[in-house]
Design an enzyme around this catalytic site. Structure first.
Site, PDB file in Angstrom:
ATOM      1  N   PRO A 185       0.311  -0.900  -0.324  1.00  0.00           N
ATOM      2  CA  PRO A 185       0.159  -0.493   0.322  1.00  0.00           C
ATOM      3  C   PRO A 185       1.186   1.180  -0.226  1.00  0.00           C
ATOM      4  O   PRO A 185       1.927   1.304   0.507  1.00  0.00           O
ATOM      5  CB  PRO A 185      -0.520  -0.046   1.413  1.00  0.00           C
TER       6      PRO A 185
ATOM      7  N   THR B  33       0.448   5.290  -0.350  1.00  0.00           N
ATOM      8  CA  THR B  33      -0.878   6.711  -0.756  1.00  0.00           C
ATOM      9  C   THR B  33      -0.429   7.593  -1.654  1.00  0.00           C
ATOM     10  O   THR B  33       0.757   7.595  -1.796  1.00  0.00           O
ATOM     11  CB  THR B  33       0.118   7.451   1.295  1.00  0.00           C
TER      12      THR B  33
ATOM     13  N   HIS C  82      -4.406  -1.664   8.494  1.00  0.00           N
ATOM     14  CA  HIS C  82      -3.991  -0.774   9.048  1.00  0.00           C
ATOM     15  C   HIS C  82      -3.155  -0.257  10.343  1.00  0.00           C
ATOM     16  O   HIS C  82      -4.213   0.298  11.160  1.00  0.00           O
ATOM     17  CB  HIS C  82      -3.168   0.527   8.722  1.00  0.00           C
ATOM     18  N   GLY C  83      -2.440  -1.013  11.015  1.00  0.00           N
ATOM     19  CA  GLY C  83      -1.965  -0.878  12.241  1.00  0.00           C
ATOM     20  C   GLY C  83      -0.704  -0.889  12.478  1.00  0.00           C
ATOM     21  O   GLY C  83      -0.090  -0.979  13.570  1.00  0.00           O
TER      22      GLY C  83
ATOM     23  N   HIS D 115       3.269   2.161  11.047  1.00  0.00           N
ATOM     24  CA  HIS D 115       4.014   3.051  10.979  1.00  0.00           C
ATOM     25  C   HIS D 115       3.082   4.463  12.141  1.00  0.00           C
ATOM     26  O   HIS D 115       3.250   5.572  11.768  1.00  0.00           O
ATOM     27  CB  HIS D 115       3.398   3.685  10.117  1.00  0.00           C
TER      28      HIS D 115
ATOM     29  N   TYR E 172       0.446   4.922  13.400  1.00  0.00           N
ATOM     30  CA  TYR E 172      -1.260   5.398  13.203  1.00  0.00           C
ATOM     31  C   TYR E 172      -2.008   5.585  14.086  1.00  0.00           C
ATOM     32  O   TYR E 172      -1.965   4.602  15.197  1.00  0.00           O
ATOM     33  CB  TYR E 172      -2.079   5.461  11.522  1.00  0.00           C
TER      34      TYR E 172
ATOM     35  N   ARG F 200      -1.806  -5.119   8.884  1.00  0.00           N
ATOM     36  CA  ARG F 200      -0.363  -4.716   8.999  1.00  0.00           C
ATOM     37  C   ARG F 200       0.423  -4.199  10.018  1.00  0.00           C
ATOM     38  O   ARG F 200      -0.034  -3.301  11.372  1.00  0.00           O
ATOM     39  CB  ARG F 200      -0.601  -4.077   7.724  1.00  0.00           C
TER      40      ARG F 200
END
Length: 379
Positions: A38, A40, A183-184, A186, A188, A236
């Site tokens: 993924p 952005t 998305h778990g 980086h 966030y 992730r």
């Protein structure tokens, strides 16, 4: 050291053979071991993926990418994002756009999952797409901050975000996607709960490593409940964070096991272990990278990622520059030894939509080293 034409041909054949094998992720069969990571892009005004986004993903599926993980897409919570040009995974127009993406990828022979995303405390007050929404997080803390700059999430906030992820996953299956990725990583929102540096809570969502997984596990369980049993749920995660590359969730395999076990029990089918360089060992005393340890501890299929192709390692190896051959052998050795199940490629696929096809057909001489300056378009 240089390599002979015969050695290069044999190595190319080995790479093609290992990467071309199908793999099963719960009820999904992926045609090969190459995934698109993924990334952005901010090419979706109003959060709506248009025909250019359809073409962007379909082009890479047609060129051999087995599993596409989309760029991060905001779930349906007002505080989830920070841009009106990042796609959203809620809303009639947005989902209609994504349905076209899934249809095109399938027509091209690929499989695709959306990455579901909430940025948490990375958001600034006043950011789009919902400028009145506050920045929220487990403790209202940004990475590296000692004083809260946002709002600590209430139980109502937690429940709303969990519900937003579940609704997005249900929509993904309804409109034809092959699974979802949570998305778990980086730094966030989900990662902000996992990491002690941003989670200072004293309730059930904070404290020891297992307690810090509760929010993520509740999201996974809610998603699992809203989709069919065979629908793959990918999670992730990473040790590193934005602006904190040395941050770590776990210092030992035992600590990593404590973090991953509740997520696996909640219903994760596949882990996507994000590292900056896939070849680096994760813990002292073992050559296993983060993906390798994840597979060893959980028994689940794992995607590895981290600078594959960025230095031209594939292309240089097969043009006789033997210094890079070890890097290629390292990746393939790990794959052949079942250290991980898929290899995710990011920026190299931005530069060259045909990257997977060239690797799968042994056309390594056509691969160019990645150069950020050469990315004039992201088509």
């Amino acid at each position: 050291m240089t390599v002979t034409a015969s050695e290069a041909s044999e190595a190319a054949a080995r790479a093609a053979r290992l990467l071309a094998r199908p793999v099963t992720l719960n009820g999904l069969t992926v045609p090969n071991r190459i995934a698109m990571a993924p990334m952005t892009r901010m090419f979706s005004p109003g959060g709506i993926p248009g025909e250019d986004v359809v073409s962007y993903y379909a082009r890479r599926a047609a060129a051999g990418v087995g599993l596409i993980v989309t760029e991060g897409t905001y779930v349906g919570h007002p505080s989830a994002g920070q841009s009106d040009r990042v796609p959203r995974f809620h809303g009639e127009e947005q989902l209609a756009g994504w349905a076209k993406v899934a249809e095109a990828v399938h027509a091209a022979g690929g499989t695709i999952v959306p990455q579901l995303w909430h940025i948490g405390m990375v958001r600034d007050q006043g950011d789009q797409p919902f400028p009145d929404a506050p920045a929220v997080g487990p403790s209202g803390l940004r990475i590296g901050a000692t004083v809260p700059t946002g709002r600590e999430m209430t139980q109502r906030d937690v429940d709303d975000v969990v519900g937003a992820f579940a609704e997005a996953a249900e929509a993904a299956e309804r409109i034809g996607f092959d699974g979802v990725e949570i998305h778990g990583a980086h730094g966030y929102l989900v990662d902000q709960f996992l990491w002690a540096g941003t989670n200072r809570r004293t309730d059930a969502y904070g404290g020891d490593p297992v307690a810090r997984t509760r929010f993520a596990a509740e999201i996974v369980a809610a998603v699992r409940e809203r989709v069919s049993p065979a629908f793959p749920v990918i999670f992730r995660y990473s040790q590193w964070k934005q602006d904190a590359y040395d941050a770590r969730l776990a210092e030992t395999p035992e600590e990593l096991d404590a973090l991953l076990a509740p997520l696996a029990a909640a219903g994760v089918d596949v882990f996507h272990a994000s590292t900056r360089r896939y070849w680096r060992p994760e813990f002292d005393g073992s050559d296993l990278n983060l993906a390798g340890w994840t597979r060893k501890l959980t028994g689940k299929p794992v995607i590895t990622v981290g600078s594959v192709g960025l230095d031209g390692e594939f292309g240089r190896a097969f043009r006789g520059e033997g210094a890079a051959l070890g890097s290629l052998d390292n990746l393939l050795d790990r794959l052949e030894n079942d250290e991980f199940d898929l290899v995710a490629v990011g920026r190299a696929l931005l530069q060259d939509p045909q990257w997977a096809e060239k690797v799968l057909t042994g056309r390594f001489g056509d691969l160019a080293p990645f150069e950020a300056a050469s990315l004039k378009t992201l088509s």
